[in-house]
Design an enzyme around this catalytic site. Structure first.
Site, PDB file in Angstrom:
ATOM      1  N   CYS A  55      -0.407   4.100   2.212  1.00 49.94           N
ATOM      2  CA  CYS A  55      -0.226   3.826   3.639  1.00 49.94           C
ATOM      3  C   CYS A  55       1.222   4.060   4.073  1.00 49.94           C
ATOM      4  O   CYS A  55       1.477   4.635   5.132  1.00 49.94           O
ATOM      5  CB  CYS A  55      -0.590   2.380   3.969  1.00 49.94           C
ATOM      6  N   ASP A  56       2.173   3.618   3.258  1.00 48.61           N
ATOM      7  CA  ASP A  56       3.562   3.512   3.705  1.00 48.61           C
ATOM      8  C   ASP A  56       4.565   4.365   2.947  1.00 48.61           C
ATOM      9  O   ASP A  56       5.735   4.411   3.331  1.00 48.61           O
ATOM     10  CB  ASP A  56       4.005   2.045   3.625  1.00 48.61           C
TER      11      ASP A  56
ATOM     12  N   CYS B  80       0.831  -1.205   0.000  1.00 49.51           N
ATOM     13  CA  CYS B  80       0.000   0.000   0.000  1.00 49.51           C
ATOM     14  C   CYS B  80       0.864   1.253   0.000  1.00 49.51           C
ATOM     15  O   CYS B  80       1.408   1.648   1.041  1.00 49.51           O
ATOM     16  CB  CYS B  80      -0.924  -0.012   1.217  1.00 49.51           C
TER      17      CYS B  80
END
Length: 306
Positions: free
Chosen positions: A136-137, A133
């Site tokens: 997300c990261d 992701c």
């Protein structure tokens, strides 16, 4: 006879539990025997969920979801659903533990699993350099060297997005042509931070505490080489968990559960779906939670009209 049974326990399932419990529907949430909490249980730091400015661990966030659902009276069963019959007015749900439940409505929140490469240590390095992701990261890889593996629109989109943070992004694909749309390919090829590695597949992930490099093998002549990396983002697709219902509810061409417009209504009256099992695009904890709210309200409205 239950008013509501919720199958699945990620952000969507737990949120559906919170809302249906607060509506006095006394939901039963069947969470899974080994995967309760969903994909966020495999995530380390979560920094983009609103209300937690300092961030928190994925398992901690899901424990909060569960505690809130239980606070309002959601009954949580740690078992696996192995069979359902959804077509009648009374829905039948059977578990691996041998129990059979009947309900007036069912909310499907079974999620979708990111497709893995199937390499040794892939799970060990998840959250330690290996991710599925970018949104997300990506923030954790400022000025780092990273790679994206895949050949579709998602891989192109992630590679472009990650150039906001990384110093260098490799795009690794096992063929010499992409299946991504032309415009997405053009954007990736025009980005000076992206270097494309064609005809290559990853055969090994290297690093102990965190990812340090990958081994690439040519799909043309089999030669191998090492590529030093700080991070690897895997974008080779995802698999919605629909095996339980695929012969009962209608699916989209991508095999996600089909719902009516912005609602959670499936093609079977009294059956609702939410979260990643209906969403091939966004796949975020907050969108899943919002979707779970929609399903709970749809179920409540359905019950009040029947």
């Amino acid at each position: 006879m239950r008013d509501v049974i919720i199958i699945g326990s990620g952000p969507a399932g737990y949120t559906a539990g919170i809302y249906t419990a607060r509506a006095g529907l006394k939901p039963l949430l069947i969470a899974s025997s080994v995967e309760a909490g969903g994909e966020l249980m495999k995530t380390t730091e979560v920094e983009n969920y609103p209300g937690f400015p300092q961030g928190l661990q994925g398992p901690e966030l899901m424990a909060n979801f569960q505690a809130q659902a239980e606070r309002f009276g959601t009954e949580i069963l740690l078992d696996d659903v192995v069979e359902v019959d959804l077509k009648g007015d009374i829905k039948i749900v059977k578990t691996g533990g041998g129990q059979t439940f009947e309900a007036k409505t069912v909310i499907l929140a079974t999620g979708a699993a990111y497709r893995e490469l199937g390499l040794p240590r892939e799970k060990d390095l998840s959250g330690h350099g290996v991710s599925w992701c970018a949104t997300c990261d990506g923030f954790f890889f400022r000025e780092k060297t990273i790679a994206v593996v895949g050949g579709g629109d998602s891989a192109m989109e992630e590679a472009n997005f990650l150039t906001r943070f990384a110093a260098k992004v490799y795009l690794i694909h096992r063929r010499d042509t992409f299946k991504a749309s032309k415009i997405m390919q053009e954007r990736a090829m025009a980005n000076p931070k992206i270097e494309i590695i064609y005809n290559s597949e990853i055969t090994e992930l290297k690093g102990e505490a965190k990812l340090e490099a990958v081994t690439l093998r040519s799909t043309v002549d089999g030669t191998e080489s090492n590529l030093d990396l700080d991070g690897l983002f895997i974008a080779v697709g995802n698999d919605p968990r629909v095996w339980l219902v695929e012969n009962q509810v209608e699916l989209t061409p991508e095999r996600f559960i089909k719902v009516e417009g912005r609602s959670s209504k499936t093609t079977i009256p009294g059956v609702f779906a939410c979260g990643d099992v209906i969403d091939p695009t966004y796949r975020q904890a907050i969108t899943a939670a919002g979707s779970g709210c929609v399903a709970a309200l749809d179920a409540e409205h359905y019950l009040s009209g029947h």
